[in-house]
Motif scaffolding. Sequence first.
Motif, mmCIF file in Angstrom:
data_model
loop_
_atom_site.group_PDB
_atom_site.id
_atom_site.type_symbol
_atom_site.label_atom_id
_atom_site.label_comp_id
_atom_site.label_asym_id
_atom_site.label_seq_id
_atom_site.Cartn_x
_atom_site.Cartn_y
_atom_site.Cartn_z
ATOM 1 N N TRP A 1 0.820 -1.209 0.000
ATOM 2 C CA TRP A 1 0.000 0.000 0.000
ATOM 3 C C TRP A 1 0.851 1.255 0.000
ATOM 4 O O TRP A 1 1.947 1.286 0.567
ATOM 5 C CB TRP A 1 -0.885 0.060 1.251
ATOM 6 N N ASP A 2 0.330 2.304 -0.632
ATOM 7 C CA ASP A 2 0.767 3.671 -0.390
ATOM 8 C C ASP A 2 -0.258 4.284 0.553
ATOM 9 O O ASP A 2 -1.466 4.224 0.286
ATOM 10 C CB ASP A 2 0.817 4.481 -1.689
ATOM 11 N N VAL A 3 0.215 4.862 1.644
ATOM 12 C CA VAL A 3 -0.680 5.385 2.676
ATOM 13 C C VAL A 3 -0.555 6.907 2.724
ATOM 14 O O VAL A 3 0.542 7.441 2.900
ATOM 15 C CB VAL A 3 -0.356 4.775 4.054
ATOM 16 N N HIS A 4 -1.683 7.582 2.569
ATOM 17 C CA HIS A 4 -1.733 9.042 2.653
ATOM 18 C C HIS A 4 -2.360 9.413 3.997
ATOM 19 O O HIS A 4 -3.587 9.365 4.149
ATOM 20 C CB HIS A 4 -2.576 9.610 1.510
ATOM 21 N N PRO A 5 -1.535 9.767 5.006
ATOM 22 C CA PRO A 5 -2.090 10.112 6.320
ATOM 23 C C PRO A 5 -2.974 11.357 6.217
ATOM 24 O O PRO A 5 -2.664 12.301 5.487
ATOM 25 C CB PRO A 5 -0.846 10.383 7.171
ATOM 26 N N LEU A 6 -4.074 11.359 6.973
ATOM 27 C CA LEU A 6 -5.003 12.484 6.937
ATOM 28 C C LEU A 6 -4.987 13.241 8.268
ATOM 29 O O LEU A 6 -4.466 14.346 8.333
ATOM 30 C CB LEU A 6 -6.408 11.981 6.588
ATOM 31 N N VAL A 7 -5.518 12.651 9.328
ATOM 32 C CA VAL A 7 -5.479 13.270 10.662
ATOM 33 C C VAL A 7 -5.378 12.158 11.703
ATOM 34 O O VAL A 7 -5.795 11.026 11.449
ATOM 35 C CB VAL A 7 -6.735 14.123 10.958
ATOM 36 N N PRO A 8 -4.832 12.452 12.889
ATOM 37 C CA PRO A 8 -4.835 11.449 13.954
ATOM 38 C C PRO A 8 -6.262 11.120 14.382
ATOM 39 O O PRO A 8 -7.151 11.974 14.338
ATOM 40 C CB PRO A 8 -4.071 12.141 15.093
ATOM 41 N N GLU A 9 -6.464 9.892 14.788
ATOM 42 C CA GLU A 9 -7.777 9.502 15.300
ATOM 43 C C GLU A 9 -7.898 9.892 16.767
ATOM 44 O O GLU A 9 -6.982 9.687 17.561
ATOM 45 C CB GLU A 9 -7.999 7.995 15.159
ATOM 46 N N ARG A 10 -9.058 10.422 17.125
ATOM 47 C CA ARG A 10 -9.361 10.761 18.516
ATOM 48 C C ARG A 10 -10.707 10.133 18.875
ATOM 49 O O ARG A 10 -11.654 10.169 18.089
ATOM 50 C CB ARG A 10 -9.419 12.277 18.709
ATOM 51 N N ILE A 11 -10.774 9.524 20.050
ATOM 52 C CA ILE A 11 -12.015 8.905 20.495
ATOM 53 C C ILE A 11 -12.407 9.450 21.862
ATOM 54 O O ILE A 11 -11.561 9.953 22.616
ATOM 55 C CB ILE A 11 -11.908 7.366 20.564
ATOM 56 N N GLY A 12 -13.688 9.348 22.167
ATOM 57 C CA GLY A 12 -14.162 9.796 23.468
ATOM 58 C C GLY A 12 -15.587 9.357 23.721
ATOM 59 O O GLY A 12 -16.327 9.038 22.775
#
Length: 294
Positions: free
Chosen positions: A156-167
């Motif tokens: 794969w080529d991976v294009h990071p977008l934003v960190p994941e945040r959960i709550g």
Amino acid sequence: MSRPLPPLNALRAFEAAARLGSVSRAAGELHVTHGAVSRHIRTLEEALGRPLFVRDGRGLALTADGLRLRDLAGDAFSSLQSGWAALQRDRRPSAFVLGCPGSLLARWVIPRLERLAVDLPTLTLHLSAQEGGFDDALTGLDAALLVGEAPWPTGWDVHPLVPERIGPVVSPRHAGFVRLERAPASALANEAVLHTASRPQAWPRWFEARGVDAGQLRLGAGFDHLTYLLEAAVAGLGVAIAPQELVQADLESGRLVAPWGFVDTGGEWALCTRRGNPDPRIPALATWLRAMLA
């Protein structure tokens, strides 16, 4: 020096007259006069030195040369029409097939399709809901929008977008909302929280990030999919946990509240493609997704 081919307009006129069996009908089909079709036919006959039609009562009949030219011209024009149609189809880019988990598709992608059409008008998406993960070849897909973390598949080529945040999120309709709204994170140890089988580590990770003993976690009703989990939370059935981006609209509308905030999971939203895919729509889509998520 003789011409290698007869005039195209003359051939069109002859082919129509030969196919329809009438100069008048050929003129109607081609939107020209009867005389124009007749002149085109005479041009071919003069160039050939032999007649293509002979009188047959009140109509016309093809000569042997006329029959041969009819078949040749018919095949040629049919081939041209087919080839031209194929060229026109090839000019239109095929749909870009984007796979993503059903929860992302329903709660994040679909509500933004109208905005996508405005911002990237030349991109035609075909959306494919994926459950159970993606294979290493991303079979049938041009790209996958997902939330995950390294290590990624080597192909794969991976294009990071934003960190994941959960709550955790809770509805004002929940019976214990007034008590919970101002309570510390540790108060959730006394709640039978809603959870989903697709993210079994979500609650333990959040407890640990907030300094609460994950061993105190009490699980209440469980759901197969995150979408159902969040619908249950909106209905006031309990406290659920979810990625911030998937509940942002609910938070803004007041359907859900996040009294205890969100934490990074170490994962990230990413647009993933097969390694080396040169499709220019990929970086454009990644840039758009990154801006929307930010």
